[in-house]
Design a protein around this motif. Sequence first.
Motif, PDB file in Angstrom:
ATOM      1  N   LYS A 344       0.842  -1.193   0.000  1.00 36.10           N
ATOM      2  CA  LYS A 344       0.000   0.000   0.000  1.00 36.10           C
ATOM      3  C   LYS A 344       0.882   1.250   0.000  1.00 36.10           C
ATOM      4  O   LYS A 344       1.970   1.244   0.584  1.00 36.10           O
ATOM      5  CB  LYS A 344      -0.909   0.021   1.230  1.00 36.10           C
ATOM      6  CG  LYS A 344      -2.021  -1.018   1.227  1.00 36.10           C
ATOM      7  CD  LYS A 344      -2.943  -0.822   2.427  1.00 36.10           C
ATOM      8  CE  LYS A 344      -4.124  -1.768   2.382  1.00 36.10           C
ATOM      9  NZ  LYS A 344      -5.063  -1.553   3.516  1.00 36.10           N
ATOM     10  N   GLY A 345       0.395   2.283  -0.614  1.00 29.75           N
ATOM     11  CA  GLY A 345       1.160   3.535  -0.679  1.00 29.75           C
ATOM     12  C   GLY A 345       0.955   4.387   0.557  1.00 29.75           C
ATOM     13  O   GLY A 345       0.442   5.509   0.484  1.00 29.75           O
ATOM     14  N   PHE A 346       1.383   3.864   1.702  1.00 30.76           N
ATOM     15  CA  PHE A 346       1.195   4.566   2.965  1.00 30.76           C
ATOM     16  C   PHE A 346       1.964   5.885   2.992  1.00 30.76           C
ATOM     17  O   PHE A 346       3.023   6.033   2.365  1.00 30.76           O
ATOM     18  CB  PHE A 346       1.683   3.713   4.148  1.00 30.76           C
ATOM     19  CG  PHE A 346       0.855   2.493   4.421  1.00 30.76           C
ATOM     20  CD1 PHE A 346      -0.499   2.596   4.679  1.00 30.76           C
ATOM     21  CD2 PHE A 346       1.437   1.236   4.441  1.00 30.76           C
ATOM     22  CE1 PHE A 346      -1.256   1.477   4.955  1.00 30.76           C
ATOM     23  CE2 PHE A 346       0.697   0.106   4.715  1.00 30.76           C
ATOM     24  CZ  PHE A 346      -0.667   0.225   4.967  1.00 30.76           C
ATOM     25  N   GLN A 347       1.435   6.827   3.768  1.00 31.53           N
ATOM     26  CA  GLN A 347       2.160   8.040   4.142  1.00 31.53           C
ATOM     27  C   GLN A 347       2.129   8.082   5.661  1.00 31.53           C
ATOM     28  O   GLN A 347       1.099   8.371   6.264  1.00 31.53           O
ATOM     29  CB  GLN A 347       1.514   9.280   3.542  1.00 31.53           C
ATOM     30  CG  GLN A 347       2.342  10.544   3.723  1.00 31.53           C
ATOM     31  CD  GLN A 347       1.772  11.710   2.946  1.00 31.53           C
ATOM     32  OE1 GLN A 347       0.578  11.783   2.705  1.00 31.53           O
ATOM     33  NE2 GLN A 347       2.636  12.637   2.549  1.00 31.53           N
ATOM     34  N   LEU A 348       3.269   7.781   6.296  1.00 36.11           N
ATOM     35  CA  LEU A 348       3.310   7.528   7.733  1.00 36.11           C
ATOM     36  C   LEU A 348       4.144   8.571   8.469  1.00 36.11           C
ATOM     37  O   LEU A 348       5.120   9.100   7.932  1.00 36.11           O
ATOM     38  CB  LEU A 348       3.894   6.133   8.006  1.00 36.11           C
ATOM     39  CG  LEU A 348       3.252   4.956   7.267  1.00 36.11           C
ATOM     40  CD1 LEU A 348       4.018   3.666   7.561  1.00 36.11           C
ATOM     41  CD2 LEU A 348       1.785   4.798   7.644  1.00 36.11           C
ATOM     42  N   PHE A 349       3.741   8.827   9.711  1.00 32.56           N
ATOM     43  CA  PHE A 349       4.502   9.694  10.607  1.00 32.56           C
ATOM     44  C   PHE A 349       4.723   8.948  11.917  1.00 32.56           C
ATOM     45  O   PHE A 349       3.830   8.249  12.404  1.00 32.56           O
ATOM     46  CB  PHE A 349       3.743  10.991  10.907  1.00 32.56           C
ATOM     47  CG  PHE A 349       4.313  11.756  12.082  1.00 32.56           C
ATOM     48  CD1 PHE A 349       5.400  12.589  11.917  1.00 32.56           C
ATOM     49  CD2 PHE A 349       3.778  11.604  13.361  1.00 32.56           C
ATOM     50  CE1 PHE A 349       5.947  13.282  13.007  1.00 32.56           C
ATOM     51  CE2 PHE A 349       4.306  12.282  14.445  1.00 32.56           C
ATOM     52  CZ  PHE A 349       5.395  13.122  14.274  1.00 32.56           C
ATOM     53  N   CYS A 350       5.917   9.105  12.516  1.00 27.32           N
ATOM     54  CA  CYS A 350       6.164   8.508  13.829  1.00 27.32           C
ATOM     55  C   CYS A 350       7.258   9.293  14.550  1.00 27.32           C
ATOM     56  O   CYS A 350       8.027  10.033  13.940  1.00 27.32           O
ATOM     57  CB  CYS A 350       6.548   7.031  13.714  1.00 27.32           C
ATOM     58  SG  CYS A 350       7.983   6.695  12.692  1.00 27.32           S
ATOM     59  N   GLU A 351       7.293   9.130  15.866  1.00 18.09           N
ATOM     60  CA  GLU A 351       8.337   9.723  16.699  1.00 18.09           C
ATOM     61  C   GLU A 351       9.324   8.629  17.100  1.00 18.09           C
ATOM     62  O   GLU A 351       8.919   7.493  17.373  1.00 18.09           O
ATOM     63  CB  GLU A 351       7.728  10.381  17.943  1.00 18.09           C
ATOM     64  CG  GLU A 351       6.810  11.539  17.610  1.00 18.09           C
ATOM     65  CD  GLU A 351       6.373  12.322  18.835  1.00 18.09           C
ATOM     66  OE1 GLU A 351       7.148  12.367  19.817  1.00 18.09           O
ATOM     67  OE2 GLU A 351       5.266  12.875  18.812  1.00 18.09           O
ATOM     68  N   LEU A 352      10.596   8.969  17.134  1.00 22.40           N
ATOM     69  CA  LEU A 352      11.604   7.953  17.413  1.00 22.40           C
ATOM     70  C   LEU A 352      12.817   8.560  18.094  1.00 22.40           C
ATOM     71  O   LEU A 352      12.970   9.778  18.151  1.00 22.40           O
ATOM     72  CB  LEU A 352      12.010   7.242  16.113  1.00 22.40           C
ATOM     73  CG  LEU A 352      12.229   8.095  14.860  1.00 22.40           C
ATOM     74  CD1 LEU A 352      13.658   8.571  14.776  1.00 22.40           C
ATOM     75  CD2 LEU A 352      11.865   7.321  13.618  1.00 22.40           C
TER      76      LEU A 352
END
Length: 615
Positions: A344-352
């Motif tokens: 899938k063409g996800f557009q993801l955000f996360c904190e790391l």
Amino acid sequence: MKKKAGDQHIALISAPWPVFNRPSIQLGALSAYLKKQIPGLGVTSHHFFLQLAETIGYELYKNLSERTWIAESVYAALLYPQNFNEIEKFFRKQTRAGAKNRSLKFDELVGKVEKASAAFVSRNNWDRYSLVGFSICLCQLTSSLYLMREIKARCIRPVMLAGGSLIVASSAKTMLQAFPQIDAVIVGEGEKPLASLVEHFNQTNDLTDLLQIDGLVTAKSHKNALRFSQIPDLSEIPAPDYQDYFDLLNSFAPEKRFFPILSAEISRGCWWQARKGHGEKQGCAFCNLNLQWKGYRSKNPEQVISEINGLTSRHGILSVAFTDNVIPPKQTEQIFEGLASSKKGFQLFCELRASLTKRQLAVLRQAGVSEVQVGIEALSTSLLKKINKGTTAIENLEIMKHCEALSINDSSNLMICFPGSDQRDVDETLRAIEYAQSFRPLKIVYFWLGLESPVYRNYHDFGLKTVLNHPNYRVLFPGNIVDKVAFIIQDYRGQKSYQKKLWRPVKKAVSSWKKNYEKLHKTPLSGPILSYRDGRDFIIIRQRRINGNSQNHRLMGTSRAIYLFCDKNRSIREITGKFPMVSEQKITAFLKMMTQKKLMFEENGNYLSLAVQER
């Protein structure tokens, strides 16, 4: 064993001012859990913040919601109309700091918000609910208190329940005393206490017999605040239920609809804040983001992958923001490899954290992570030690470089004016900024004191004289309330003027960094500021400059090999061990030359190559 609810209905409300284009994960998680645990329970999730955004306009809502004090002042004027003039002056002063809100007429804005709130309250039959629960996070205090008051004024039956990250155990009892519209408070994670409360209401609506529900606080049972009641295994929590949000969004006129961003969670708490011996906690000294949780828990990778695939397919949305304070390091690759395999063409955000490797970041990028917020906070190792970050400046530069190489938007912060910081911290920061010019600039944020953070609890250790509620609360609330309740944003005495003056050169340096970065990326084909092309037995490094003249460097043979070896920060011992055929003197001379040309960064005998490979 699952409980039964009979004909019981409850309402969950998320008041203004969260980000309007994301459904509330607090409401979504609570709703899904309660429906799973208590068959037959009616749960209605009111994302009223979305309704208000549609009413006053998305751009205006966004501008207001981005500033805590501006947002809180709007409903404060409705809560305490006798203080309207003082609150209006405060609002004008706050909006002068940003051009976006300068033209706002406060009385007209408050009037629109009051009308929209009254319509929301009047069109719902609140007497059908046994309880109405409010999730109160940053920017939602005055709005939640106002809506509670207005609902209570119109009906008798429902119990008004408050929970969320702004509810802290140490101030739970005083909040109940200060705000009579609140009947009970949940401290900590909400799922289990709320389920127990629903079961209690199957028998009676009497609030006097709630002493056995851990985490639930009433005027007579405040000791329960000290006993969290949280789910030990996050596999018990189903995927968030966002149907009410999407039903509301789809009820808008076509021109008011949009593609929202789904909120999702992999974990709760922070693994860096794990308990040490003797009951002492580690973790970042400024942080109070995990007061509602005890310990750290994460979902298994299969569950995360299934939930994201299910949510995106169900709602026809591909943008997902993970709300974790930090993603789990051990399961990171498995989770994001699984998401990538879904095609899938996800557009993801996360904190790391900055400890993620280039390989792990590459896996995230392949899965669709286009933006991250790294817990950088500082570019000075001495300051990073003071704030107990557990990282170094060279590690922070390394992950900034890898984000640049992988075209991941790094929206990380650089915190200034931390109590106890000194000239060495500033000098180290300024030096690191000189070497970071080719990476996306960090955003300047001022240190603010959070209730129950390590700095708050040990303020004398950080050179502070005293801690107290932020003075802005005295504008938003009557003085007797501010004297009674400890609010989430605190203030302090000591070091302020010194710190502000001390960090002025860093503010100037970051401003220049931002301007130069934007100039050098003004066209889509600009390419990286500092990059290299590999010729197998040589590399060509290109340094782009503001004046338009690029400077090229060619490294041959062993020089090329050393530079590529230091794509990850390496100690001088590692480098000399990797290249025993070259004398340490020659290696040291080469590394010194590279750092002088700002092609490499050195810190305490560790070296990092700064150029990224051109694609």
